[in-house]
Design a protein around this motif. Structure first.
Motif, short mmCIF file in Angstrom:
data_model
loop_
_atom_site.label_atom_id
_atom_site.label_comp_id
_atom_site.label_asym_id
_atom_site.label_seq_id
_atom_site.Cartn_x
_atom_site.Cartn_y
_atom_site.Cartn_z
N THR A 61 -19.69 -2.74 -46.70
CA THR A 61 -19.63 -2.19 -45.52
C THR A 61 -18.73 -2.77 -44.52
O THR A 61 -17.75 -2.07 -43.76
N ALA A 62 -18.67 -4.14 -44.51
CA ALA A 62 -17.93 -4.83 -43.54
C ALA A 62 -16.13 -4.68 -44.10
O ALA A 62 -15.37 -4.40 -42.96
N GLY A 63 -16.09 -4.36 -45.27
CA GLY A 63 -14.66 -4.43 -45.84
C GLY A 63 -14.28 -3.33 -45.56
O GLY A 63 -12.95 -3.02 -45.28
N TRP A 64 -15.05 -2.11 -45.99
CA TRP A 64 -14.49 -0.71 -45.51
C TRP A 64 -14.18 -0.41 -44.05
O TRP A 64 -13.47 0.36 -43.69
N ALA A 65 -15.16 -0.96 -43.26
CA ALA A 65 -14.99 -0.88 -41.87
C ALA A 65 -13.86 -1.36 -41.31
O ALA A 65 -13.00 -0.69 -40.25
N LEU A 66 -13.46 -2.66 -41.89
CA LEU A 66 -12.18 -3.20 -41.23
C LEU A 66 -10.97 -2.41 -41.92
O LEU A 66 -10.04 -2.20 -41.04
N VAL A 67 -10.81 -1.87 -42.99
CA VAL A 67 -9.84 -0.86 -43.24
C VAL A 67 -9.60 0.31 -42.37
O VAL A 67 -8.59 0.79 -41.99
N ILE A 68 -10.98 0.69 -42.06
CA ILE A 68 -11.13 2.11 -41.19
C ILE A 68 -10.29 1.70 -39.84
O ILE A 68 -9.46 2.28 -39.37
N VAL A 69 -10.94 0.73 -39.36
CA VAL A 69 -10.23 0.30 -37.98
C VAL A 69 -8.78 0.13 -38.10
O VAL A 69 -8.17 0.54 -37.07
N VAL A 70 -8.29 -0.57 -38.97
CA VAL A 70 -6.89 -0.85 -39.23
C VAL A 70 -6.01 0.51 -39.21
O VAL A 70 -5.07 0.98 -38.55
N LEU A 71 -6.44 1.36 -40.04
CA LEU A 71 -5.87 2.79 -40.11
C LEU A 71 -6.13 3.65 -39.10
O LEU A 71 -5.16 4.57 -38.69
N VAL A 72 -7.22 3.46 -38.32
CA VAL A 72 -7.44 4.32 -37.10
C VAL A 72 -6.37 3.70 -36.07
O VAL A 72 -5.65 4.59 -35.07
N VAL A 73 -6.11 2.44 -35.93
CA VAL A 73 -5.20 2.05 -35.09
C VAL A 73 -3.71 2.41 -35.51
O VAL A 73 -3.04 2.67 -34.43
#
Length: 260
Positions: A231-243
């Motif tokens: 969950t933490a890993g996928w959330a981090l990738v999501i945050v980066v891509l949304v930015v």
């Protein structure tokens, strides 16, 4: 967003993003993150409290999204993430808490999706997401999105558990399946809007199957990384891509499945 879209009155501003390659990547990531986040929360705290907390967070996220005057990248994707988490819980409640088989859940959510889409079309005369503006069209849109997440969760669990395919095989099957709407659209056998929504539904079991495969124990056919770390890993990738999505102008990278 074009100059024309920027100068639209707030009441006519489209409240959803353009359908680009990055849109689909983030969408798949949110489905996987929502799946493992739901499992992690249900195992970490009391399930009724987890469901109530997710419902409250979803209500807040959607309230902020609905109050926005136009599409706001961060606001939109936070709402999608919360829909993903709560949609997973909604499907799991039917099976785990009420003992309803996944096959029945799939039929129930498929019927619910059909009803919402029919009412949406009869009311607005289109299902194109580029007609989703503030008010009634946006309410129809988010109702549809929520049901697609619950439906996709039930479909993924059906193939992985009931049919015994396992998470990895299910993920590979859905990877192939998501290309079918594009092929049918390209061949003129499926209209643009139907192709978009078909692909949208498939993203849910696609992302969830791979996330589950990473998170569940080896004894269940997974890699055993744990639902929390996944969950933490996928959330981090999501945050980066949304930015990235918020700072880089959106460019059309795939056929526009969401047009009439």
């Amino acid at each position: 967003m074009t100059v024309h879209e920027q100068t639209r009155p707030a009441s006519l501003a489209v409240k959803v993003p353009q359908v680009t390659a990055l849109f689909w990547v983030i969408k798949v990531l949110t489905t996987g993150m929502g799946e493992t986040a739901s499992d992690f929360l249900a195992r970490t705290i009391d399930p009724p409290i987890a469901v109530a907390g997710a419902a409250a967070a979803l209500a807040v996220a959607l309230a902020v999204q609905l109050r926005a005057d136009r599409y706001r990248t961060g606001v939109y994707w936070i709402a999608v993430v919360m829909v993903s988490i709560f949609g997973t819980m909604a499907a799991d409640v039917l099976h785990v808490a009420l003992g309803i088989p996944y096959a029945i859940s799939v039929l129930f959510f498929a019927f619910a999706l059909l009803v919402v889409l029919v009412v949406w079309y009869r009311t607005e005369r289109t299902l194109s997401i580029h007609t989703v503006t503030r008010g009634r069209p946006e309410l129809f849109y988010w109702a549809t999105v929520l049901i697609t997440f619950a439906l996709g969760t039930a479909v993924g669990d059906l193939t992985a558990a009931t049919l015994g395919w396992g998470y990895l095989v299910s993920g590979l099957v859905f990877t192939a399946a998501i290309g079918v709407p594009a092929l049918l659209f390209g061949a003129g056998r499926l209209n643009a809007i139907a192709a978009f929504w078909a692909a949208y539904v498939i993203t849910r079991p696609l992302g969830a199957s791979f996330a589950d495969w990473m998170g569940v124990p080896v004894s269940r056919g997974g890699l055993g990384w744990g639902t929390g770390p996944v969950t933490a890993g996928w959330a981090l990738v999501i945050v980066v891509l949304v930015v990235v999505l918020a700072t880089v102008p959106e460019k059309r990278a795939l056929p526009r499945f969401d047009r009439r």
